[in-house]
Design an enzyme around this catalytic site. Structure first.
Site, PDB file in Angstrom:
ATOM      1  N   GLU A 146     -18.346 -13.879  19.388  1.00  9.56           N
ATOM      2  CA  GLU A 146     -17.870 -15.099  20.057  1.00  9.56           C
ATOM      3  C   GLU A 146     -18.115 -16.322  19.182  1.00  9.56           C
ATOM      4  O   GLU A 146     -17.299 -17.258  19.160  1.00  9.56           O
ATOM      5  CB  GLU A 146     -18.583 -15.293  21.399  1.00  9.56           C
ATOM      6  CG  GLU A 146     -18.363 -14.181  22.420  1.00  9.56           C
ATOM      7  CD  GLU A 146     -19.416 -13.085  22.319  1.00  9.56           C
ATOM      8  OE1 GLU A 146     -19.833 -12.758  21.173  1.00  9.56           O
ATOM      9  OE2 GLU A 146     -19.817 -12.567  23.364  1.00  9.56           O
ATOM     10  N   ARG A 150     -24.444   3.801   4.706  1.00 18.91           N
ATOM     11  CA  ARG A 150     -25.736   4.309   4.221  1.00 18.91           C
ATOM     12  C   ARG A 150     -26.807   3.225   4.255  1.00 18.91           C
ATOM     13  O   ARG A 150     -27.984   3.503   4.476  1.00 18.91           O
ATOM     14  CB  ARG A 150     -25.593   4.825   2.782  1.00 18.91           C
ATOM     15  CG  ARG A 150     -24.910   6.169   2.679  1.00 18.91           C
ATOM     16  CD  ARG A 150     -24.907   6.603   1.212  1.00 18.91           C
ATOM     17  NE  ARG A 150     -24.127   7.811   0.995  1.00 18.91           N
ATOM     18  CZ  ARG A 150     -23.674   8.193  -0.187  1.00 18.91           C
ATOM     19  NH1 ARG A 150     -23.904   7.439  -1.269  1.00 18.91           N
ATOM     20  NH2 ARG A 150     -22.992   9.306  -0.320  1.00 18.91           N
ATOM     21  N   THR A 160     -25.278  21.580  -0.390  1.00 15.55           N
ATOM     22  CA  THR A 160     -24.544  20.442  -0.953  1.00 15.55           C
ATOM     23  C   THR A 160     -25.389  19.731  -2.004  1.00 15.55           C
ATOM     24  O   THR A 160     -24.882  19.313  -3.048  1.00 15.55           O
ATOM     25  CB  THR A 160     -24.145  19.448   0.168  1.00 15.55           C
ATOM     26  OG1 THR A 160     -23.382  20.152   1.142  1.00 15.55           O
ATOM     27  CG2 THR A 160     -23.316  18.302  -0.375  1.00 15.55           C
TER      28      THR A 160
END
Lengths: 336, 336
Positions: free
Chosen positions: B54, B205, B217
Site C-alpha cells: 500500500e 536462496r 545431485t
C-alpha cells in the site's frame, strides 16, 4: 509497474492472442479504448466476416460511457458501423485507441475502421504496427487528415509476432504443430487436456484449410478429428502423411461426412500453397516436419506423469504467448 | 474483457506474484490504485522490512497525480509513511485501492498501512481477503471508522493461493521444490535457464531458511548453491539428504563461507519446523519428498531437447501462476 502506452497496448495484444489463428484468413487484432486514463474497453477481432477489433471496442466503450447495453450485435460489422454513425461525436471526445494493427482504410467484407473512427474527436490513435500488406494501409493517414493525433511503433515487436501467421499464410502454408502434454512433457495416457483446451483445438480445426496427421498416429489413436465440441458442422479435410496407403476404413476420421481424406507421402505441394495447416501427431511427425514447422501450439496440463511416451527432438523455440485455458496452460512458440 | 473490480485486483495479484517467496517471512501482497477508472499505480511488497504494498502504491500514485518523482526512497517504510503524512488530503479524494490482503492495523517493523490510508478521503478500499492471522486484522475497521467504503472478497480464491506459503510457514516448513526444465520436460544438459531465471533462484536462496538437496545431485552436479548472481553475501544453509555421510569436500558448496552444511537421512524434524525450505534435486528427491512437497516452482526454457534425463512421477498439480521471466516461463503449481 508503469502505466503507459505499452501497458494499454499489452492489454490489446493479450486480448488479440485469445483469437490467434481463429481469425483466419484475417490477422488477429486487439484494441484498447482509454479516456483520460480510464480503460473503457479491451476487445479483439474474433472471426473473419465479423466486426474488426476497433468496432467491437468502440461499441463496448460506448456501453461503458453510457452505462447501458446497445441494442446491436457486436459481431455484426455493418450493424456496429451503422450504430456508431448515430452516436453523438462528443461522447468520444478525448478518447484514445490502442490498436495492435493500423485500422483498415478500405471497405472490404466489413466497413472501413479508419472511416468509422474518423468522425469522432478522438485524442489519439496509437498503433503497434502499420499495415504490412503493400497497397493496404492508409488508415493512419485518414485519421491524421481528420485532425486525430496518431502514433505508431508501441510494442511493435510483439505486434509483429502476433501478425506472423497472417504474413506467412499470404505466401505459403502456415504450419502450426499442435501437442497436448503433461507438465513434464509426456504425451501418452489418453485425453490430457481440459475441456477448454479441447474446445480450442476444435475451434482451430473448424477454420484451418487442412489437418495434417501422421499415419502411425491414425493407426494407433484411431481419431475422429472433427469439431464436435464446438457444434461446428464442417470438419476439416485431412491429409494423412504415410508411405503406406492401406488404412482400416473403420477408423472414425474416414466416417465424418463432408470431408475429404487423402493419403500421401509427398507433402511439399501442400506446404507451398498459401494456407493454414494444422498438424497433429507425435515424435515421428515432429521430426519429419521439423524444418517446415512455423509454430508449436502446446496445451500443457497440470500434472506430472510417469507415462513413458514423450518426444525426443532438439529444437530451439521462442515463447510468444502464454495464457490459462481452463486448468491448463496454452503456450504458443516459434520454431527458431 | 470486463473492466471491473476483478480486473484491478488481478493487476494487484499479478504484481504480488513477482515477489512470491521473496517477501519471506511476510506474505506477498499487491496493490492497485485507481482514480475514476484511471490506474495510477500497481505495486507490491518486495521484501520483509521494506514498505508494504500500500505504501509503495500510494507513493507511486502521488507521483502519477503530481507528474513528478517524490524525493523519498519507496522501499523505506518509515520515510514513505512520513512523506504521506505531508501530502494534502484532497489529492487522494475519490481514489480507490485494490489490495490483495487487508491493510495491516498495527505498527510492527513498519508503520500501519490502515492508519497511513485513513487520513485520506478515499472512495473505496477493496481487499481480496481479510487478514487470516488471528489477532491481526482490524485494518478494514479502521478504514470504515474513518468513513471510507470498504469491500472484501474480490478474487478471494486467487488471493488465498497467493497467501498459502505464508499460512503454511507459520505452522511448519513450506516446501518449495524447484526444477528447471526444457519445454518437453528434460532436466539434463547443463544450465537450462535464462539469466533472469537464475537470478530469481538466487534471490530465493537468499531468503530461505535452508536449502535441501539430494546426495546424488551433490555428487553428480558438484554445485555451489550460493547467491552469487544477486550479489548477496549470505548463502543459505544446506541440508544434504543422504544415507551416506561421505562426500568429496572439494565440492564447491562445502567451500562457501558463513554457511552450515549438514548431512542427514532424517528430514522429518526439518519439515516440522515453521520455516521456508527450498528443495533442489531431480527425480530421486521428488519421489522421496512427494508427499511433503507443497508447491513446485518450474523454470521452463524455450527449447525441446533429446537429452535423456527427465523425471518420472505421477502427481496431480494445480497451476497457480505463470509469467515470463527473461525468455523463460516461470510456473508456480500446487501439489494436489
Amino acid at each position: 509497474m508503469k502505466i503507459d502506452d505499452r501497458f494499454y497496448m499489452q492489454l490489446a495484444l493479450g486480448e488479440a492472442w485469445r483469437y490467434q489463428g481463429l481469425t483466419y484468413p484475417n490477422p488477429a487484432v486487439g484494441c484498447c479504448v482509454v479516456k483520460e486514463g480510464r480503460i473503457l474497453a479491451v476487445e479483439a477481432h474474433h472471426k473473419a466476416g465479423e466486426s474488426h477489433a476497433e468496432l467491437w471496442a468502440m461499441l463496448a466503450a460506448y456501453e461503458a460511457l453510457e452505462g447501458r447495453e446497445a441494442a446491436v450485435d457486436s459481431a455484426d460489422a455493418d450493424a456496429v458501423y451503422d450504430f456508431l454513425q448515430t452516436v453523438p461525436e462528443e461522447l468520444f471526445r478525448g478518447v484514445s485507441l490502442y490498436v495492435t494493427l493500423e485500422p483498415c482504410a478500405h471497405h472490404g467484407r466489413t466497413p472501413s475502421c479508419a472511416w468509422a473512427l474518423s468522425r469522432f474527436p478522438l485524442h489519439r490513435v496509437v498503433v503497434a504496427t502499420a499495415d504490412p500488406i503493400p497497397g493496404h494501409g492508409g488508415g493512419l493517414e485518414i485519421l491524421a487528415d481528420h485532425g486525430i493525433e496518431v502514433a505508431t511503433g508501441v510494442c511493435e515487436e510483439e505486434a509483429r509476432e502476433l501478425l506472423e501467421p497472417f504474413l506467412i499464410w499470404q505466401e505459403r502454408a502456415f504450419v502450426l504443430f499442435k501437442l497436448a502434454q503433461t507438465t513434464n512433457g509426456r504425451i501418452g495416457g489418453g485425453y490430457l487436456s481440459s475441456p477448454e483446451s479441447l474446445e480450442h483445438v476444435h475451434r482451430l480445426r473448424a477454420v484451418v484449410d487442412e489437418l495434417l496427421i501422421g499415419g502411425s498416429t491414425v493407426r494407433t489413436d484411431r481419431p475422429t478429428l472433427d469439431c464436435r465440441f464446438v457444434d461446428q458442422k464442417r470438419a476439416p479435410n485431412v491429409c494423412i502423411y504415410s508411405r503406406q496407403n492401406e488404412f482400416d476404413r473403420s477408423i472414425p476420421l474416414f466416417g465424418v461426412s463432408d470431408r475429404q481424406v487423402r493419403i500421401t507421402d509427398d507433402i511439399e505441394p501442400l506446404l507451398d500453397r498459401p494456407s493454414f495447416l494444422l498438424v497433429e501427431g507425435g515424435e515421428g511427425m515432429l521430426k519429419a516436419l521439423q524444418d517446415r514447422i512455423d509454430w508449436l501450439l502446446l496445451y500443457q496440463t497440470p500434472k506430472l506423469s510417469a507415462h513413458p511416451l514423450s518426444y525426443n527432438v532438439d529444437q530451439k523455440l521462442k515463447y510468444l504467448h502464454h495464457a490459462s485455458i481452463g486448468v491448463d496452460l496454452i503456450l504458443w512458440s516459434r520454431f527458431e
